[in-house]
Scaffold this motif. Structure first.
Motif, PDB file in Angstrom:
ATOM      1  N   SER A 190      49.388  44.477   4.917  1.00 39.95           N
ATOM      2  CA  SER A 190      50.318  43.264   5.248  1.00 39.95           C
ATOM      3  C   SER A 190      51.472  43.094   4.496  1.00 39.95           C
ATOM      4  O   SER A 190      52.465  42.471   5.029  1.00 39.95           O
ATOM      5  N   CYS A 191      51.567  43.343   3.326  1.00 42.12           N
ATOM      6  CA  CYS A 191      52.752  43.327   2.583  1.00 42.12           C
ATOM      7  C   CYS A 191      53.645  44.463   2.698  1.00 42.12           C
ATOM      8  O   CYS A 191      54.889  44.331   2.613  1.00 42.12           O
TER       9      CYS A 191
ATOM     10  N   THR B 125      58.347  40.245   8.690  1.00 48.11           N
ATOM     11  CA  THR B 125      57.532  39.495   7.714  1.00 48.11           C
ATOM     12  C   THR B 125      58.074  37.937   8.211  1.00 48.11           C
ATOM     13  O   THR B 125      58.153  37.146   7.598  1.00 48.11           O
ATOM     14  N   SER B 126      57.994  37.838   9.586  1.00 43.56           N
ATOM     15  CA  SER B 126      58.290  36.592  10.202  1.00 43.56           C
ATOM     16  C   SER B 126      56.979  36.097  10.480  1.00 43.56           C
ATOM     17  O   SER B 126      55.806  36.251  10.455  1.00 43.56           O
ATOM     18  N   ALA B 127      57.178  34.439  10.799  1.00 39.17           N
ATOM     19  CA  ALA B 127      55.862  33.453  10.789  1.00 39.17           C
ATOM     20  C   ALA B 127      55.373  33.870  12.360  1.00 39.17           C
ATOM     21  O   ALA B 127      53.974  33.606  12.284  1.00 39.17           O
TER      22      ALA B 127
ATOM     23  N   ASN C 214      54.462  37.040  12.779  1.00 41.29           N
ATOM     24  CA  ASN C 214      53.716  38.479  12.502  1.00 41.29           C
ATOM     25  C   ASN C 214      52.194  37.971  12.406  1.00 41.29           C
ATOM     26  O   ASN C 214      51.790  36.870  11.635  1.00 41.29           O
TER      27      ASN C 214
ATOM     28  N   TYR D 121      50.185  39.784  10.329  1.00 35.50           N
ATOM     29  CA  TYR D 121      49.829  39.762   8.889  1.00 35.50           C
ATOM     30  C   TYR D 121      50.271  38.273   8.212  1.00 35.50           C
ATOM     31  O   TYR D 121      49.619  38.019   7.245  1.00 35.50           O
ATOM     32  N   TYR D 122      51.482  37.732   8.682  1.00 37.19           N
ATOM     33  CA  TYR D 122      51.842  36.294   8.145  1.00 37.19           C
ATOM     34  C   TYR D 122      50.561  35.595   8.086  1.00 37.19           C
ATOM     35  O   TYR D 122      50.174  34.783   7.434  1.00 37.19           O
TER      36      TYR D 122
ATOM     37  N   GLN E  78      47.827  36.532   5.790  1.00 40.12           N
ATOM     38  CA  GLN E  78      48.145  36.071   4.366  1.00 40.12           C
ATOM     39  C   GLN E  78      47.865  34.318   4.229  1.00 40.12           C
ATOM     40  O   GLN E  78      47.339  33.940   3.410  1.00 40.12           O
ATOM     41  N   LYS E  79      48.414  33.664   5.154  1.00 42.14           N
ATOM     42  CA  LYS E  79      48.330  32.304   5.266  1.00 42.14           C
ATOM     43  C   LYS E  79      47.051  31.932   5.349  1.00 42.14           C
ATOM     44  O   LYS E  79      46.437  30.924   4.355  1.00 42.14           O
TER      45      LYS E  79
ATOM     46  N   GLN F 121      52.740  27.613   3.821  1.00 42.42           N
ATOM     47  CA  GLN F 121      53.808  28.078   4.333  1.00 42.42           C
ATOM     48  C   GLN F 121      54.350  29.342   3.154  1.00 42.42           C
ATOM     49  O   GLN F 121      54.308  28.931   2.140  1.00 42.42           O
TER      50      GLN F 121
ATOM     51  N   TYR G 277      59.420  34.220   2.266  1.00 46.95           N
ATOM     52  CA  TYR G 277      59.443  35.571   1.644  1.00 46.95           C
ATOM     53  C   TYR G 277      60.811  35.703   1.017  1.00 46.95           C
ATOM     54  O   TYR G 277      60.750  36.489  -0.059  1.00 46.95           O
TER      55      TYR G 277
END
Length: 127
Positions: free
Chosen positions: A19-20, A25-27, A29, A31-32, A35-36, A49, A52
């Protein structure tokens, strides 16, 4: 030989790394969202929120720094906290816990965010 809990944590570390390293790395995505969700679970937060560019995590929680992570969603008392990080991957890996509730939650994340079409190794686990 590793037990199931260790395998789950290892797979979570792999998913965190993936994910990293994702190009976007947008909202929007997925994977975002992963992570959230992980951060919301760990900090017991109502909202999270990630910025990055600034290297910050903004949390809305009713917890004080001393008790962060113990009481759930007293939204009327929710206050924002901002956490700075230098390495998001290490920060997310530091959020991994080993209790049975966390392991069940991680299994659901792995089921939801690991791509089913990717080859599965011999150490793969079932959710």
């Amino acid at each position: 030989m590793k037990n199931e809990d260790q395998l789950v944590r290892d797979e979570m570390r792999k998913l965190i790394r993936k994910s990293c390293n994702a190009p976007s790395t947008s909202a929007n995505n997925s994977y975002y969202l992963f992570q959230k969700t992980l951060l919301k679970f760990y900090f017991n937060a109502a909202d999270v929120q990630l910025d990055y560019d600034k290297g910050t995590i903004s949390l809305w929680t009713s917890e004080t720094p001393a008790t962060l992570g113990h009481n759930l969603y007293r939204l009327k008392d929710a206050v924002p906290y901002t956490i700075s990080y230098t390495n998001l991957e290490e920060t997310l890996k530091g959020c991994l816990e080993s209790d049975s509730t966390a392991i069940r939650f991680y299994k659901s994340l792995l089921f939801q965010y690991n791509k089913v079409s990717e080859p599965v190794g011999p150490d793969a686990i079932s959710a």
